[in-house]
Design a protein around this motif. Structure first.
Motif, mmCIF file in Angstrom:
data_model
loop_
_atom_site.group_PDB
_atom_site.id
_atom_site.type_symbol
_atom_site.label_atom_id
_atom_site.label_comp_id
_atom_site.label_asym_id
_atom_site.label_seq_id
_atom_site.Cartn_x
_atom_site.Cartn_y
_atom_site.Cartn_z
ATOM 1 N N UNK A 1 102.246 98.435 -46.355
ATOM 2 C CA UNK A 1 101.261 97.685 -47.102
ATOM 3 C C UNK A 1 100.897 96.386 -46.381
ATOM 4 N N UNK A 2 101.891 95.830 -45.669
ATOM 5 C CA UNK A 2 101.659 94.593 -44.928
ATOM 6 C C UNK A 2 100.568 94.779 -43.880
ATOM 7 N N UNK A 3 100.614 95.919 -43.190
ATOM 8 C CA UNK A 3 99.640 96.176 -42.137
ATOM 9 C C UNK A 3 98.231 96.344 -42.711
ATOM 10 N N UNK A 4 98.125 96.944 -43.877
ATOM 11 C CA UNK A 4 96.811 97.115 -44.498
ATOM 12 C C UNK A 4 96.204 95.767 -44.890
ATOM 13 N N UNK A 5 97.027 94.858 -45.397
ATOM 14 C CA UNK A 5 96.534 93.522 -45.740
ATOM 15 C C UNK A 5 96.063 92.799 -44.476
ATOM 16 N N UNK A 6 96.860 92.890 -43.403
ATOM 17 C CA UNK A 6 96.492 92.224 -42.155
ATOM 18 C C UNK A 6 95.210 92.816 -41.590
ATOM 19 N N UNK A 7 95.126 94.130 -41.624
ATOM 20 C CA UNK A 7 93.922 94.792 -41.129
ATOM 21 C C UNK A 7 92.723 94.433 -42.003
ATOM 22 N N UNK A 8 92.948 94.265 -43.292
ATOM 23 C CA UNK A 8 91.878 93.856 -44.202
ATOM 24 C C UNK A 8 91.324 92.487 -43.849
ATOM 25 N N UNK A 9 92.204 91.558 -43.484
ATOM 26 C CA UNK A 9 91.746 90.221 -43.079
ATOM 27 C C UNK A 9 90.897 90.327 -41.815
ATOM 28 N N UNK A 10 91.370 91.111 -40.840
ATOM 29 C CA UNK A 10 90.621 91.266 -39.592
ATOM 30 C C UNK A 10 89.273 91.938 -39.833
ATOM 31 N N UNK A 11 89.271 92.971 -40.658
ATOM 32 C CA UNK A 11 88.017 93.673 -40.942
ATOM 33 C C UNK A 11 87.063 92.803 -41.757
ATOM 34 N N UNK A 12 87.604 91.978 -42.650
ATOM 35 C CA UNK A 12 86.747 91.071 -43.426
ATOM 36 C C UNK A 12 86.043 90.084 -42.498
ATOM 37 N N UNK A 13 86.765 89.584 -41.511
ATOM 38 C CA UNK A 13 86.136 88.680 -40.532
ATOM 39 C C UNK A 13 85.069 89.412 -39.736
#
Length: 125
Positions: A1-13
């Protein structure tokens, strides 16, 4: 789940950068604006480095996957560019040498400036 949150931040940017690029009518590429946005968020502390570090490291370690579409595109048009292959390779070699020379010159200038700054710091003591 941690990786999905991190990837979400990158994709949001990334998405925010693309949206900003559309608003600017393509004056700057969306991926550049997205990276600039991520940099601003990291510098201001709105996003902490551990919030994106693991996913960013994974993406950097597997960067070769991102070059596959470009390589396949070149293979697709190879018949059209075959007659110009030597000119293309010459440009690639020349620009690589120019980039290496510019990088070496920049490093040299920065080292000299740092050395000069270090000497001035000792002179003031």
């Amino acid at each position: 789940m941690k990786y999905l949150k991190q990837l979400g931040v990158l994709l949001a940017c990334c998405v925010a950068g693309d949206a900003l690029s559309i608003l600017l009518r393509g004056a700057l590429p969306g991926n550049v604006l997205g990276l600039a946005l991520l940099l601003v968020l990291l510098v201001t502390g709105r996003v902490k480095l551990p919030q994106v570090m693991d996913s960013a490291d994974f993406l950097l370690q597997n960067m070769a996957f991102f070059f596959l579409p470009a390589c396949l595109g070149v293979l697709e048009i190879f018949a059209d560019i075959k007659s110009e292959i030597f000119a293309i390779l010459a440009v690639c070699v020349l620009t690589t040498l120019c980039t290496a020379a510019a990088t070496a010159l920049t490093v040299h200038v920065v080292f000299r400036l740092q050395h000069r700054t270090g000497e001035e710091a000792f002179d003031h003591d």
